[in-house]
Design an enzyme around this catalytic site. Structure first.
Site, short mmCIF file in Angstrom:
data_model
loop_
_atom_site.label_atom_id
_atom_site.label_comp_id
_atom_site.label_asym_id
_atom_site.label_seq_id
_atom_site.Cartn_x
_atom_site.Cartn_y
_atom_site.Cartn_z
N CYS A 31 23.21 9.36 24.29
CA CYS A 31 22.31 10.36 24.85
C CYS A 31 23.07 11.36 25.72
O CYS A 31 24.26 11.19 25.99
CB CYS A 31 21.22 9.69 25.70
N HIS A 78 18.10 12.86 29.20
CA HIS A 78 17.37 12.12 30.23
C HIS A 78 18.21 12.01 31.50
O HIS A 78 19.43 12.24 31.49
CB HIS A 78 16.97 10.73 29.74
#
Length: 410
Positions: free
Chosen positions: A110, A97
């Site tokens: 992440c 992301h």
């Protein structure tokens, strides 16, 4: 399988590049280099710097695929933190992301992408695109081997070869037929016949070692065939199955052993059922994030580790029976306790010896199973070879997710 388009952009701050993409895309993330590279076959079509997990929140390494895409998403774990252009890799919270990329690991696990590139990558990919995360960078290379699947046309009646015994992907599900649609055009006099095929979704194939549940399901099936009532084959060693095993052992004077599925018992059971010996491997197939079927296979030299390898098919031509396979081998250290549980005495420590080709050479499967898979093979189909099976991240709505372990530092 994936979108085909041309890209041209310049992001000097993000140090990113992108070119044209024509086939199935593979995304490779290197934690050591804090970099991301997108491959179309052996061609690099995009690169970017990234920021992976900081100490205490390390980004897992392994073989993943994009499970979900959202242009805007808020974290369920970290105070609704914004995660624009989110591409989910696991249901436990790992994703690609947009975020701050400070030239060092800084996320909570992440893979953060720079502003601009996150949107570009989001537009490039579709659900199912593979993402390979490693410590040191790896590069996909062509793999040629006789045991790799080659696409073939369905049988004449449009069905599939189905002589091989298959097991549904879920115990409670019935095995439904899977077909490749064929449409033939009746030619006019003197014209050529044209045949078109509606290609099925890509297969996700996992080749691994059998689990105790796989063995138990076989034991239940064979005991039932031999007249020992073990109940419905579900892989669970309940009282009914244990009673059937004890009855078989008593009848065949098999010495008592604290292990219920002892080697002498398994050898005798398979011999009496006319199945030679217990298979050591299992092949499982998923399609569109759902289990399809599984089947036993054999592994030569089971005392040796297989290692962890990933391969993907491109340039699939069903009529010419050709496909190009490219793959990588991942560093995957198995703890001593895991090696003992799996019966491994020779670990895959030397990457020069434990290659994808070496692992493929040790796989033995029935011709009927191979034929069935090859009628279903399509662009973007992939094979994961691993010693450790499904893993905890593989579940409902996922492809096969393989989490690898780095070798402990001296």
């Amino acid at each position: 399988m994936f979108q085909r388009f041309a890209l041209a952009f310049s992001l000097s701050l993000a140090a990113s590049t992108a070119l044209a993409a024509e086939g199935p895309l593979q995304i490779f993330v290197s934690k050591a280099d804090q970099s991301l590279t997108v491959y179309d076959g052996d061609k690099v079509v995009a690169t970017s710097k990234v920021s992976t997990g900081k100490p205490g929140h390390t980004t897992p390494s392994g073989i993943f695929s994009i499970l979900e895409k959202r242009k805007y998403h808020e974290s369920n774990l970290y105070s609704n933190a914004p995660m624009p252009f989110m591409q989910r890799l696991t249901w436990s919270g790992i994703a690609l992301h947009e975020g701050k990329v400070p030239n060092h690991p800084a996320s909570h696990g992440c893979v953060r992408l720079p502003n601009g590139f996150a949107k570009t990558l989001f537009q490039m990919t579709e659900r199912g695109a593979h993402v390979i995360i490693t410590d040191d960078p790896v590069v996909p290379k062509p793999v040629v081997h006789a045991n790799l699947f080659t696409p073939r046309l369905p049988v004449d009646d449009g069905g599939l070869l189905s002589d091989v015994e298959l097991r549904p992907g879920r115990v409670e599900a019935g095995l439904k037929p899977v077909e490749v649609a064929m449409n033939s055009v009746t030619p006019r006099s003197g014209a050529e016949t044209k045949l078109t095929i509606e290609e099925p979704p890509p297969l996700r194939i996992l080749i691994t070692r059998r689990t105790q549940r796989d063995v138990a399901m076989d034991v239940q099936r064979l005991l039932n065939q031999l007249g020992f009532d073990s109940g419905v084959p579900d892989g669970l060693l309940g009282s009914r199955t244990i009673a059937a095993i004890k009855a078989f052992k008593d009848k065949n004077a098999i010495e008592k052993d604290p292990e219920i599925l002892s080697k002498p018992f398994l050898v005798a059971l398979y011999e009496q059922a006319g199945e030679d010996h217990p298979p050591m491997g299992q092949l499982m197939i998923r399609q569109k994030f759902q289990p399809l079927f599984s089947a036993p296979i054999d592994l030569k030299e089971p005392e040796k580790a297989l290692g962890t390898h990933f391969l993907e098919a491109t340039d699939v031509d069903r009529f010419k029976r050709k496909a190009v396979w490219r793959g990588v081998t991942l560093d995957d250290h198995l703890p001593a306790s895991t090696q003992k549980r799996l019966g491994i005495t020779i670990p895959a420590d030397d990457p020069a010896l434990f290659t994808a080709e070496a692992a493929l050479s040790r796989i033995v499967m029935p011709d009927e199973l191979r034929a069935r898979i090859e009628t279903m093979l399509s662009e973007g189909s992939s094979i994961t070879i691993s010693d450790t099976g499904l893993g905890s991240e593989t579940g409902n709505g996922t492809d096969f997710i393989t989490v690898t372990r780095a070798r402990p530092k001296a």
